[in-house]
Scaffold this active site. Sequence first.
Site, mmCIF file in Angstrom:
data_model
loop_
_atom_site.group_PDB
_atom_site.id
_atom_site.type_symbol
_atom_site.label_atom_id
_atom_site.label_comp_id
_atom_site.label_asym_id
_atom_site.label_seq_id
_atom_site.Cartn_x
_atom_site.Cartn_y
_atom_site.Cartn_z
ATOM 1 C CG HIS A 5 -54.081 -0.196 -8.005
ATOM 2 N ND1 HIS A 5 -54.126 -0.138 -9.380
ATOM 3 C CD2 HIS A 5 -52.826 0.156 -7.648
ATOM 4 C CE1 HIS A 5 -52.929 0.231 -9.832
ATOM 5 N NE2 HIS A 5 -52.125 0.412 -8.800
ATOM 6 C CD GLU A 57 -50.904 4.195 -6.980
ATOM 7 O OE1 GLU A 57 -49.709 3.894 -6.914
ATOM 8 O OE2 GLU A 57 -51.768 3.394 -7.390
ATOM 9 C CB SER A 78 -43.692 6.395 -13.347
ATOM 10 O OG SER A 78 -44.568 5.740 -14.251
ATOM 11 N N GLY A 132 -47.461 3.147 -14.468
ATOM 12 C CA GLY A 132 -46.937 2.214 -15.465
ATOM 13 C C GLY A 132 -46.629 2.863 -16.803
ATOM 14 C CG ASN A 180 -49.530 -2.935 -6.789
ATOM 15 O OD1 ASN A 180 -49.766 -4.136 -6.668
ATOM 16 N ND2 ASN A 180 -50.264 -2.129 -7.536
ATOM 17 C CD1 TRP A 181 -43.955 -6.582 -5.520
ATOM 18 C CD2 TRP A 181 -43.984 -8.813 -5.336
ATOM 19 N NE1 TRP A 181 -42.938 -6.937 -4.673
ATOM 20 C CE2 TRP A 181 -42.931 -8.312 -4.545
ATOM 21 C CE3 TRP A 181 -44.190 -10.197 -5.373
ATOM 22 C CZ2 TRP A 181 -42.083 -9.140 -3.803
ATOM 23 C CZ3 TRP A 181 -43.362 -11.029 -4.632
ATOM 24 C CH2 TRP A 181 -42.317 -10.504 -3.854
ATOM 25 C CE LYS A 182 -48.798 -1.977 -11.135
ATOM 26 N NZ LYS A 182 -49.305 -0.945 -12.000
ATOM 27 N N GLY A 193 -44.960 0.374 -8.305
ATOM 28 C CA GLY A 193 -45.305 -0.773 -9.144
ATOM 29 C C GLY A 193 -44.062 -1.362 -9.775
ATOM 30 N N GLY A 194 -43.770 -0.956 -10.994
ATOM 31 C CA GLY A 194 -42.668 -1.527 -11.783
ATOM 32 C C GLY A 194 -41.350 -1.618 -11.035
ATOM 33 C CD GLU A 238 -52.824 -1.533 -12.585
ATOM 34 O OE1 GLU A 238 -52.627 -2.556 -11.917
ATOM 35 O OE2 GLU A 238 -51.897 -0.770 -12.944
HETATM 36 C C1 PEP Z 1 -48.940 1.144 -8.975
HETATM 37 O O1 PEP Z 1 -49.269 0.133 -9.590
HETATM 38 O O2 PEP Z 1 -49.518 1.432 -7.935
HETATM 39 C C2 PEP Z 1 -47.877 1.981 -9.535
HETATM 40 C C3 PEP Z 1 -47.610 3.121 -8.977
HETATM 41 O O3 PEP Z 1 -47.199 1.472 -10.627
HETATM 42 P P1 PEP Z 1 -45.887 2.105 -11.328
HETATM 43 O O4 PEP Z 1 -44.926 2.444 -10.223
HETATM 44 O O5 PEP Z 1 -45.381 1.026 -12.207
HETATM 45 O O6 PEP Z 1 -46.325 3.317 -12.064
#
Ligand code: PEP
Length: 255
Positions: free
Chosen positions: A98, A170, A216, A176, A13-15, A237-238, A100
Amino acid sequence: MNKAKRKAVIAGNWKMNKNAAEAAELISALIPEVAGADCEVVVCTPFTDLPIAVSKTAGTNIAVGAQNVHFEKSGAFTGEISAEMLTELGVQYVIIGHSERRQYFGETDVTVNKRLKAALAAGLKVILCVGESLEQRQQGVTAELVAMQTKIALGGVSAEELKHVIIAYEPIWAIGTGLTATAEQAEEVCAVIRGVIASLYSEADAETFTIQYGGSMNAKNADELLAQPDVDGGLIGGASLKAPDFAAIVRAASR
Ligand code: PEP
């Protein structure tokens, strides 16, 4: 439950990161790194990167996803994108619900359900996100909350349509933040979700249903998380923004 019956799916997930040139560069680096993967590999990019992502990944084992979709086909919905607009581009997946989007853009369980049904009707595969806040975890309502999110999101979805849905568990407190759920915490909630699928559909449907962990996940913790009996993949994500980091998680899922 037989984990071998389920395909692992690792989705990035590049956001709101990467312009078109950066997207092309990241995908070019990723293609050789994940070419032999024994799992499904997906990159969910910003809307503006979707055309370049689809053309760069053509003929590879990387599928492309969007990060949101509107539930109407067309009309006065300024700023929104329909499911047909995505499939027309060659997009195969979409992330829905998601945290966010729930936190910053007023997404509710009801609109998640509407988006999910519209996406499935258009032929998209859905990565449905569910998960609790830290406060909710401390209140001891995680299992009930995640079960409720799952049930409302899947309202009106047939067993046939369910084959095109993945759920990403999640925990919001782990997204994040660098704080990962322990493997036991991830397993416990993913097992609750599988139980909900069994109760809504059947044991057989639950057995083949893919459930990801997200929060994470990285090259260091992926092995342990992915080894859990009910964790079939990851939403990343990251760590999806750097080809070697994402590829290391894909390799962990392929073992
Ligand atoms: C996400 O945005 O779905 C996510 C899991 O981010 P991160 O891996 O950065 O926690």
